[in-house]
Design an enzyme around this catalytic site. Sequence first.
Site, PDB file in Angstrom:
ATOM      1  N   GLU A  90       0.814  -1.224   0.000  1.00 36.53           N
ATOM      2  CA  GLU A  90       0.000   0.000   0.000  1.00 36.53           C
ATOM      3  C   GLU A  90       0.845   1.269   0.000  1.00 36.53           C
ATOM      4  OE1 GLU A  90      -0.838  -2.644   1.836  1.00 36.53           O
ATOM      5  OE2 GLU A  90      -2.901  -3.122   1.278  1.00 36.53           O
ATOM      6  N   HIS A 159      -9.888  -5.067  11.191  1.00 33.07           N
ATOM      7  CA  HIS A 159     -10.567  -4.889   9.904  1.00 33.07           C
ATOM      8  C   HIS A 159     -11.861  -4.084  10.016  1.00 33.07           C
ATOM      9  CE1 HIS A 159      -7.903  -8.111   8.511  1.00 33.07           C
ATOM     10  NE2 HIS A 159      -8.286  -7.872   7.285  1.00 33.07           N
TER      11      HIS A 159
END
Lengths: 358, 342
Positions: A90, A159
């Site tokens: 990322e 998450h």
Amino acid sequence: MAEQVATSNGSPNGSGEMKSKKANASTQSEMRDLRYRDAIREAIDEEMDRDDAVFVMGEEVGHYQGAYKVTQGLLDKYSDKRVIDTPIAEAGFAGVGIGAAMTGLRPIIEFMTWNFSFVAFDQIVQNAAKIYQMSGGKVKVPIVFRGPNGAARQVSSQHSHAVEAFYSNVPGLHVIAPSTPRDAKGLLKAAIRDDNPVIFLEGETIYGVKGEVPDASEDEVIEIGKGRVAREGTDVTLIAWGRPYYTALQAAEKLAEDSISVEVVDPRTLRPLDHELIKESVRKTNRAVIVHEHWHYGGPGAQIADLIQREAFDYLDAPVLRVCNLDVPMPYALNLEEQVLPTVERVIAAINKVLYRD
Amino acid sequence: MPVEQKATGQASKEELLGHYEQMYRIRRFEEEAARAYAQGKIGGFLHLYIGQEAIAVGASAVLRKEDYVFQTYRDHGTAISRGMSTKAAMAELFGKATGCANGLGGSMHFFDLENNFLGGYGIVGGHVALAAGAAFKSKYRDEDVVTICFIGEGATNIGGFHEACSLAGLWKLPLIVVVENNQYAMGTPMSRTSPVEDITKKAQGYGMAGERFDGHDVSVVKAGIGEAVERARKGEGPTLIEVLTYRFRGHSMSDPGKYRSREELEERKKRDPVALTRQRLLDQGASEDELADIEDSIEEEIAEAVKFADESEPAKMDVVLDSVLAGARAPATDWDEEGAHG
């Protein structure tokens, strides 16, 4: 590493088919029912078609057709030159996107979920948000970072973040969090055309929500920084976006049975915030409750409450209340997750409180 | 893609029986977990280790109880191979108070402090530095303890991996980074995620030793990881190991696996580590009865684990509130309700 959760579990009402209210002012244009995810895809598709500087980059966006199927079909249409699968990196691909934006392209960087953006936080905060000013206003960074935001269902503490608070804190970024398919499409088109870095927060659990979207030929672009009144009311202003927007509408519906008239305001953009709209609404209703996912401390609700106390102090008949996640990391077990997230019951309790009905 | 075997690793029948039992336990545990998931008893993500069992079991066979282990979100097999009870594991999946993390972590975040299993982690590559930290502690305290960190091949492209390996090599930490290369980072084959096919080539840049071998044979895994563990124990520094393996199920339960062919999958299943070990045992003189006894007793154990998970109390909000900060209780309400604080 996550991918799609069955939307039949994750949607706000458990059906994945919830229709948004016809909240947008009706126009004479052709309207179609589209899912939220398909509306986002249309925006990307139309903008890629319109401008060859636009490209999509991220994990599983191409061959896999998108972890949440947002980019389905785009690889076939635009080839791997413009729909680019990345390794799990990322910070790397966020930085590549920023560099490409500095030099004239218009990247759409997809995070599989915003939870994975934290490893790229440095790139977004230190580079994307700073370069325009750092260069004396010479180098623009027209980039969109987008992906699903918020808790899905039982995906536990790493998450389940809703990241509004983190990114809204940073000058130099726009932060957009659309609730309906129409807003998702119109605002994403605006984000892609904007010359600034945009944080575009999609609702992980509302990808399957259907709503009216104008025909593609309309090319509707919704102005960044403008909210909308999703439901008119007179007794209290209820401010919400993303999944909690649907929680808010359900609470309003329920309270209507009790003859309580709730005005639901969807800011749509969190930075810049539509001061005028919120101020006007609260001056009319004299009360406000803000609902959002994630924690209250330094959250967007605090910013909105601050705005209200400054702009509508003399109009307020009750303190401004916020309904947020409980102040804990998200637990896995479903019975606990349901208690941690804002619920219709907690929204109703807060409204009763500002109406002194409790 | 079989590679040249450096370690052949012949195990005695007794050893192999132990490995088989453990691998079979993990396999049956996960098959039942998949069933429970389909029944809605397990939620969120469930990433199965089926096909990769020889790695966890082979590695655990060379570790001591006090050695530290870190794993990704695909963590059931490793936790069980380290000694976690299948009851505590299944109860965690069911979100119950009796789970290994009291029902707060779920499938991706198993923890077992008693066996120094220091967690399953959901953000790719982020835990490699944690493992280096545990290894740092062992060196700092002059303890004869090593740390193994398991990651997927997809994680070798992220910064967290690179930085952690750089530090481990620089400080000669007693760390073994085991890349479980199951060929797919979620749905993307390695050819589209890694600039090099042989991940151990990266080891040189980190000042780490590199080893690469097949992961379907538990004895090969044991011998290969055993060498690295010995090096670490002798203070000779960290090793980057690539174990070539394959997962037989999707990335998680919601992955239909359209990125690979049925033929490829069937071909790989011919090298099922559990079936392979069973056959080897028969070849080494074990009887069908002997193996059936093991299998029956595991059947019973897993059925009990499911029953235990089913009947356990739901996870408790009290534990959530007490586990935000050590020594302080979080408010049971959000900001605006009575008793809340900022």
